[in-house]
Scaffold this motif. Sequence first.
Motif, PDB file in Angstrom:
ATOM      1  N   ASP A  30       0.815  -1.280   0.020  1.00 24.10           N
ATOM      2  CA  ASP A  30      -0.018  -0.102  -0.093  1.00 24.10           C
ATOM      3  C   ASP A  30       0.833   1.236   0.020  1.00 24.10           C
ATOM      4  N   VAL A  31       2.113   1.218   0.619  1.00 25.19           N
ATOM      5  CA  VAL A  31       2.546   2.357   1.172  1.00 25.19           C
ATOM      6  C   VAL A  31       4.243   2.337   0.894  1.00 25.19           C
ATOM      7  N   VAL A  32       4.764   3.151   0.444  1.00 25.74           N
ATOM      8  CA  VAL A  32       6.489   3.327   0.436  1.00 25.74           C
ATOM      9  C   VAL A  32       6.502   4.195   1.468  1.00 25.74           C
ATOM     10  N   GLU A  33       7.513   3.754   2.513  1.00 25.10           N
ATOM     11  CA  GLU A  33       7.616   4.722   3.596  1.00 25.10           C
ATOM     12  C   GLU A  33       9.085   4.696   3.758  1.00 25.10           C
ATOM     13  N   SER A  34       9.700   5.814   4.273  1.00 24.00           N
ATOM     14  CA  SER A  34      11.162   5.991   4.242  1.00 24.00           C
ATOM     15  C   SER A  34      11.739   5.182   5.338  1.00 24.00           C
ATOM     16  N   ASP A  35      11.111   5.037   6.475  1.00 22.21           N
ATOM     17  CA  ASP A  35      11.781   4.667   7.963  1.00 22.21           C
ATOM     18  C   ASP A  35      12.974   5.399   8.249  1.00 22.21           C
ATOM     19  N   HIS A  36      12.853   6.851   7.736  1.00 22.91           N
ATOM     20  CA  HIS A  36      14.234   7.766   7.930  1.00 22.91           C
ATOM     21  C   HIS A  36      14.671   7.700   9.665  1.00 22.91           C
ATOM     22  N   ALA A  37      15.711   7.130   9.391  1.00 28.49           N
ATOM     23  CA  ALA A  37      16.208   6.768  11.221  1.00 28.49           C
ATOM     24  C   ALA A  37      17.858   7.082  10.920  1.00 28.49           C
ATOM     25  N   PRO A  38      17.835   8.479  11.263  1.00 26.26           N
ATOM     26  CA  PRO A  38      19.403   8.796  11.120  1.00 26.26           C
ATOM     27  C   PRO A  38      20.193   8.355  12.484  1.00 26.26           C
ATOM     28  N   HIS A  39      21.445   8.113  12.287  1.00 25.64           N
ATOM     29  CA  HIS A  39      22.381   7.913  13.142  1.00 25.64           C
ATOM     30  C   HIS A  39      23.576   8.939  12.811  1.00 25.64           C
ATOM     31  N   THR A  40      24.458   9.031  13.740  1.00 23.43           N
ATOM     32  CA  THR A  40      25.694   9.904  13.377  1.00 23.43           C
ATOM     33  C   THR A  40      26.600   8.775  12.674  1.00 23.43           C
ATOM     34  N   LEU A  41      27.440   9.306  12.022  1.00 21.85           N
ATOM     35  CA  LEU A  41      28.584   8.509  11.253  1.00 21.85           C
ATOM     36  C   LEU A  41      29.313   7.798  12.107  1.00 21.85           C
ATOM     37  N   ALA A  42      29.810   8.417  13.316  1.00 21.33           N
ATOM     38  CA  ALA A  42      30.669   8.025  14.362  1.00 21.33           C
ATOM     39  C   ALA A  42      29.872   6.852  14.769  1.00 21.33           C
ATOM     40  N   GLU A  43      28.402   6.816  15.249  1.00 16.38           N
ATOM     41  CA  GLU A  43      27.734   5.760  15.876  1.00 16.38           C
ATOM     42  C   GLU A  43      27.543   4.763  14.725  1.00 16.38           C
ATOM     43  N   LYS A  44      27.694   4.902  13.267  1.00 22.29           N
ATOM     44  CA  LYS A  44      27.439   3.808  12.412  1.00 22.29           C
ATOM     45  C   LYS A  44      28.900   3.022  12.358  1.00 22.29           C
ATOM     46  N   LEU A  45      29.902   3.819  12.402  1.00 16.47           N
ATOM     47  CA  LEU A  45      31.271   3.247  12.346  1.00 16.47           C
ATOM     48  C   LEU A  45      31.757   2.763  13.632  1.00 16.47           C
ATOM     49  N   SER A  46      31.210   2.782  14.759  1.00 15.16           N
ATOM     50  CA  SER A  46      31.801   2.310  16.060  1.00 15.16           C
ATOM     51  C   SER A  46      31.595   0.827  16.025  1.00 15.16           C
ATOM     52  N   ASP A  47      32.146   0.142  17.248  1.00 25.37           N
ATOM     53  CA  ASP A  47      32.303  -1.198  17.557  1.00 25.37           C
ATOM     54  C   ASP A  47      30.748  -1.934  17.288  1.00 25.37           C
ATOM     55  N   GLU A  48      29.852  -1.084  17.920  1.00 24.20           N
ATOM     56  CA  GLU A  48      28.562  -1.392  17.925  1.00 24.20           C
ATOM     57  C   GLU A  48      27.586  -0.879  17.184  1.00 24.20           C
ATOM     58  N   PRO A  49      27.556  -0.877  15.834  1.00 29.59           N
ATOM     59  CA  PRO A  49      26.893   0.060  14.949  1.00 29.59           C
ATOM     60  C   PRO A  49      25.471   0.172  15.037  1.00 29.59           C
ATOM     61  N   ALA A  50      24.816   1.477  15.126  1.00 21.95           N
ATOM     62  CA  ALA A  50      23.311   1.588  15.493  1.00 21.95           C
ATOM     63  C   ALA A  50      22.744   1.086  14.024  1.00 21.95           C
TER      64      ALA A  50
END
Length: 361
Positions: free
Chosen positions: A224-244
Amino acid sequence: MRLRIPAPFDPHVHLRDLDWSHKGTVASETAAALAGGYTALLDMPNTPPATTSPAALDAKRGRFQKTARCDWGLWFGAAQPGNQECYGDVQHRVCGLKIYNNETTGDLLIEDQELRDRIFAAWPTGKPLAVHAEGDTVADILQLVRRYRKHVHFCHISSARELGLLADAREEGLPLSIGVCPHHLFLTRDDLRALGPLGLMKPELKTAMDRDALRQALASGLVDVVESDHAPHTLAEKLSDEPAHGVPGLETTLPLLGQAAHEGWLEPDRIVELVSTSPRRLFGYPVPADSWTELDLKDRQVLDDGGLRTLCGWSPFSGMRVHGVVRQVTLRGKQVFDGEQVCAAPGSGLPLTQCIPRVDA
Ligand code: NCD
Ligand code: ZN
Ligand code: ZN
């Protein structure tokens, strides 16, 4: 060709702010929404302090009233060990109730089927429930849809198997709707090698077979729907040992759908339904007067981090060449994005007024 889309509406975003304003703020992420062509969105409850009490809801509403640049509504969150006692109080100030049934960002996980049952029973009819449910959990939730016959929106469906379960349930006449996300339509687990942690989100990227099943279900009308699920995390959080887990998407979704039209697997008319007509009907928000977005389906661009408004400043789609450029956005007769500048002041977005949603399964 320029596609005119009436007031695009995204029912599934996480604008952060509050305790997570380092990831994004209502002001920054609603600017991203307008630059991405959206005039309205519904914000999810998992940003701490989670939107699971009347006080937390009022605090979040205050933030949106002061700083949102586009129209908005808020999902309330189901919480452990059960917050059903406040549903009666909050139902008129929210767009619906979100239940997290599998592990993801935040601490709203509800795994106990008995508690889910009590939550389903307690939520007043009329406003939708939305669920994060993956894999076998989709079948668990379908039991509750069958039992209570309340409208349930299945967020970010990502596999052929889940689609099969939902297609059968729809055939059965259950009142459900289905959302899919651009990352599951354009990326697969094969892209993880290049993307690394920037390709991590819940539900995870799947196989090319799953991606093709989603595309097919989009075209056929099952989705029915395209939803972005826009879910920003900082680059540092993404590149950390436990990525978000989670990726931004508000600024790339319409251009990617333009690309889908260019590649020939999505008709322009379906784009209009998937990002406007259908979510607005399902969740109960009519198109405001004099409000539309122009998506140029001929012009090309290379998506890149440099042009983004989202505070996180990165996208898993950067480097992709797409046919699809948002040319302008008009909201209630005023141009709020001219193709380059967002010209809506913080606080100019309005709280959405919900009409009774209609769900014919
Ligand atoms: C979302 C987030 O970061 O809030 N993350 C994600 O991977 N999609 C939560 C969610 O939508 O499940
Ligand atoms: Zn989710
Ligand atoms: Zn989400």
